[in-house]
Design an enzyme around this catalytic site. Structure first.
Site, mmCIF file in Angstrom:
data_model
loop_
_atom_site.group_PDB
_atom_site.id
_atom_site.type_symbol
_atom_site.label_atom_id
_atom_site.label_comp_id
_atom_site.label_asym_id
_atom_site.label_seq_id
_atom_site.Cartn_x
_atom_site.Cartn_y
_atom_site.Cartn_z
ATOM 1 N N ASP A 79 -10.750 2.017 -3.357
ATOM 2 C CA ASP A 79 -11.302 1.626 -2.076
ATOM 3 C C ASP A 79 -12.867 1.495 -2.169
ATOM 4 O OD1 ASP A 79 -9.005 1.332 -0.688
ATOM 5 O OD2 ASP A 79 -8.931 3.402 0.184
ATOM 6 N N ASP A 127 0.694 -1.383 -0.047
ATOM 7 C CA ASP A 127 0.133 -0.078 0.066
ATOM 8 C C ASP A 127 0.919 1.138 0.034
ATOM 9 O OD1 ASP A 127 -2.240 1.643 0.312
ATOM 10 O OD2 ASP A 127 -3.145 0.699 2.076
HETATM 11 C C1 DGJ Z 1 -5.605 1.928 2.009
HETATM 12 C C2 DGJ Z 1 -6.069 0.853 1.066
HETATM 13 O O1 DGJ Z 1 -6.720 1.323 -0.049
HETATM 14 C C3 DGJ Z 1 -7.057 0.065 2.035
HETATM 15 O O2 DGJ Z 1 -7.816 -1.232 1.194
HETATM 16 C C4 DGJ Z 1 -6.462 -0.380 3.165
HETATM 17 O O3 DGJ Z 1 -5.438 -1.216 3.106
HETATM 18 C C5 DGJ Z 1 -6.057 0.800 3.982
HETATM 19 N N1 DGJ Z 1 -5.251 1.746 3.278
HETATM 20 C C6 DGJ Z 1 -5.441 0.403 5.386
HETATM 21 O O4 DGJ Z 1 -4.886 1.582 5.964
#
Ligand code: DGJ
Length: 755
Positions: free
Chosen positions: A525, A465
């Site tokens: 997301d 990430d």
């Molecule tokens: C952002 C990501 O897009 C989410 O899926 C998740 O992993 C969060 N970060 C965790 O902090």
């Protein structure tokens, strides 16, 4: 594919395209043609003859109108020397004038010298050297079966430093009128498609945050005005790079559209010392005269065979469960094990522990940069957790955010100088700073720690990430990206079996650079299926569905509060790498059953969903693999008294017989509200306990259509069962209302008889 040279003309021929380049009498590299297949000997047909010339132009040789760079279609150019269109190269404010020197034709690709990723596989490469006093420019053209790639290397051959402020990977002048389609957006709203006409005003697709960014995906399209999904000329462009990118299109008075692709020149500066070289990222371009669908297919095949790591090419991806949306930071060993048990029961194959497993990471304010396991949450450590999950029959995957640091972390307290700063007071994004990946000691720290964790537990999947969206580095942004590629290489090349899914607050880094290290990207997301219809469909113009991380999450949805049926959440996620990301503890029995059915169904057709030919239909999506096709139709708002709906299938064999059937879906009683009294003998209170309980326990089957027909008929269009129109309920009708969807299985009859 083939590259040949004949009488100052280079012919680059792939499947369904040719590119002809000519070295003219002045040593300029003319772009004679990039488009439909032609033969190298046809070059003469494409040469532009300026005749008596265009008024007010600069000539390289007095009296010779053919020496006017401004009116010729070129494959690379300089600045200040007669071509006044956008220049692909700027060297610190001085003119540039490179002329042809020599060429080489190589089998395969020409490996890059630095740390940039590049396309691999069957290819032939043309290397053209252009020179000017004190500098040498090498243009690489690689022909892959259906795609052309290009890159540029500049070498300082003089005695003084050379400053590069702009260097494009590719430049081409294409005849005709075009529209440019870009894919723009932001957090939870990735891949909004915008199309504008290209005229003499420049249209730019650029990212300046330091990353490829969801503001503007690096991929874009140029299409002729009459192009449709299935016909017309379309070009696709992309860049194998994860940093600031630039793509532009601008038409000249002479009717050529100049297309540039490369690193964004915004705040870009590279000083080359004598003898030093700079290599640009590799640009990708494809052509189709079969419309957008065919162009996408070419891009899909290219990504699946020449971009994603070899180990993962066409390897089926596991159905995963990710604990993020269900738990966020609130979990411990036992809660994870209980979730894993549930996930296993439903059919998931991989359990992914997301953010919050390390340091003081109990919210997003602290802990990034630290790697010690949080003993309060995980008293037995990662190894024991992973082993327990393995014992349940699932693989174990883990989340990392290695490029970032929270000021509230042990790492920052020990090495504040490792954070990337620009001389001003540090500004944070999601409470975090970037680590300075241009520093070798920082790269070593990340590699050692991530590898330590990966080797200390049976981890088969990594979610990488990155949630801060700008680099405070300006001119050094490119060096950061090179640092990132080095880190990824050092971690994952020796561990090819680890499935790497990259993520940046969703799709903020959905690019071909990251895909060279990991075959999947977390698209967004936003897992609301109605939003995903836009995101996944628009990604499909340039990226195959095997690269989409696509999860079913809770409804009402966390990003939109939209309440969508579970079957639609599944039907949308099927067209990608399926996962589940919600709290399983409170699922109703009927939801569990439905999820288990979804997973079993997906597994059966997984190869087609992940690697089949993807088609965007008027009212849905289709994948086709060999003798099987799966097609979904999606609804947004159901109109009153909807008309008949036709599903026009694609890619079937005209003369073959197919069995067409619905993937059975269930309706919740609650959908009918007080109307339920019309189908049961007693008048029930819609808010009463009986109906509320019934809604939790009983489902009703939705319409189920079965027929046999030829491929020709199915491609001409199947008339689907009618939609609900206020006249009652039965199984010859599709009764899912707003945000409903239906999924069909289309199997060649022969296949069925043989099984
Ligand atoms: C952002 C990501 O897009 C989410 O899926 C998740 O992993 C969060 N970060 C965790 O902090």
């Amino acid at each position: 594919m083939m590259i040949e040279y004949n009488n100052q003309v280079f012919g680059l021929h792939g499947e369904g395209f040719s590119c002809l380049l000519r070295v003219n009498d002045y040593g300029l590299l003319e772009m004679l043609h990039f488009g439909a297949p032609v033969s190298t000997g046809d070059a003469e047909a494409f040469v532009c003859r300026p005749g008596l010339g265009w008024g007010a132009s600069v000539l390289l040789k007095d009296g010779d109108t053919e020496s006017c760079p401004d009116v010729l279609p070129l494959a690379f150019s300089g600045s200040g020397r007669g071509d006044y269109r956008e220049s692909p190269l700027c060297l610190g404010g001085v003119s540039t004038d490179f002329r042809f020197h020599s060429y080489e034709i190589l089998d395969g690709i020409a490996s890059m010298e630095g740390r940039l990723p590049q396309a691999k596989g069957n290819a032939q490469t043309l290397k053209i050297k252009m020179i000017q006093p004190g500098a040498e420019l090498t243009l690489y053209f690689s022909v892959f079966s259906e795609v052309l790639t290009r890159r540029t290397v500049l070498k300082n051959t003089g005695e003084m430093p050379v400053q590069i402020t702009k260097i494009m990977s590719s430049m081409m002048d294409l005849p005709g009128n075009f529209a440019m389609t870009t894919f723009d957006g932001g957090w939870i709203a990735e891949m909004r498609k915008h199309t504008v006409k290209v005229t003499q005003n420049r249209v730019v697709n650029e990212s300046t945050t330091g990353f490829s960014s969801y503001r503007h995906n690096p991929g874009f399209l140029l299409s002729e005005p009459d192009a449709t999904e299935k016909s017309g000329r379309v070009y696709g462009f992309n860049l194998i790079y994860s940093g600031n990118h630039y793509g532009s299109a601008q038409q000249s008075l002479q009717g050529f559209t100049r297309v540039l692709q490369g690193i964004s020149p915004d705040n870009f500066l590279k000083e080359l010392q004598p003898g030093e070289s700079f290599e640009s990222p590799e640009a990708v371009m494809a052509f189709s005269d079969g419309g957008f669908a065919h162009l996408s297919l070419k891009m899909h095949r290219f990504v699946n065979t020449c971009i994603v790591p070899e180990y993962w090419q066409f390897k089926e991806r596991p159905v995963l469960f990710n604990n993020w949306e269900g738990c966020m930071f609130d979990f411990d060993h036992n809660r994870l094990i209980n979730l894993a048990k549930d996930a296993k029961e439903l059919g998931c194959e991989l359990f992914v522990l997301d953010d919050g497993w390390f340091g003081a990471r109990n919210d997003d304010k602290a802990g990034l940069g630290d790697y010690t396991v949080n003993k309060k949450k995980l008293p037995y450590g990662l190894f024991e957790l992973a082993k327990k999950i393995n014992a349940l029959g699932m693989d174990f995957g883990l989340w990392f955010e290695p490029e970032a640091v929270n000021p509230d972390s042990d790492l920052y307290r020990a090495h504040p100088d490792w954070a990337l700063t620009d001389g001003f007071i540090p500004i944070t994004g999601r409470n975090q700073l970037h680590l300075d990946l241009t520093k070798p000691e920082v790269r070593d720290y990340i590699v050692e720690n991530v590898c330590g964790i990966l080797d200390g537990a049976p981890i088969t999947y990594v979610k990488w990430d990155m949630n801060r969206h700008s680099i405070a580095l300006g001119a050094k942004a490119h060096d950061y990206i090179l640092g990132l590629y080095e880190v990824l290489n050092r971690i994952f090349t020796p561990r090819p079996h680890i499935l790497l899914e990259s993520c940046s607050s969703g799709g903020n880094r959905f690019d071909l650079g990251m895909l060279c290290y990991g075959p999947q990207v977390w698209c967004s997301d936003d897992t609301d299926p109605i939003e995903r219809l836009t995101i996944q469909e628009n990604l499909s113009y340039l990226y195959p569905q095997s690269t989409f991380g696509a999860h079913v999450s809770a409804a009402p949805h966390a990003q939109t509060l939209r309440d969508t049926p579970l079957c639609t959440r599944g039907n949308v996620s099927f067209f990608g790498c399926l996962g589940y990301e919600l709290d399983l503890k409170h699922l109703l029995k009927l939801e569990r059953e439905q999820i288990a059915e979804q997973i079993a169904f997906y597994k059966k057709y997984r190869a087609a969903f992940q690697f089949g030919t993807f088609d965007r239909l008027e009212n849905g999506w289709q994948v086709t693999k060999e003798k099987i096709a799966l097609a979904a139709v999606f609804r947004k708002l159901l109109p009153a008294a909807p008309g008949y709906e036709t599903l026009r299938l694609q890619n079937l064999a005209q003369e073959k017989q197919y069995r067409f059937s619905t993937f059975a879906q269930k309706l919740r009683i609650g959908q009918f509200g007080s109307l339920i009294k019309h189908v049961v003998p007693v008048n029930l209170d819609p808010n009463g306990m009986i109906l509320r309980t019934a809604d939790r326990l009983i489902t009703m089957p939705d319409g189920n259509q079965r027929l046999t027909a030829s491929g020709a008929a199915l491609m001409a269009g199947v008339r689907l069962l009618p939609l609900f129109r206020g006249t009652g309920y039965d199984q010859n009708q599709r009764t899912l209302s707003d945000f409903g969807s239906d999924l069909y299985i289309i199997e060649e009859e022969e296949t069925l008889e043989n099984t």
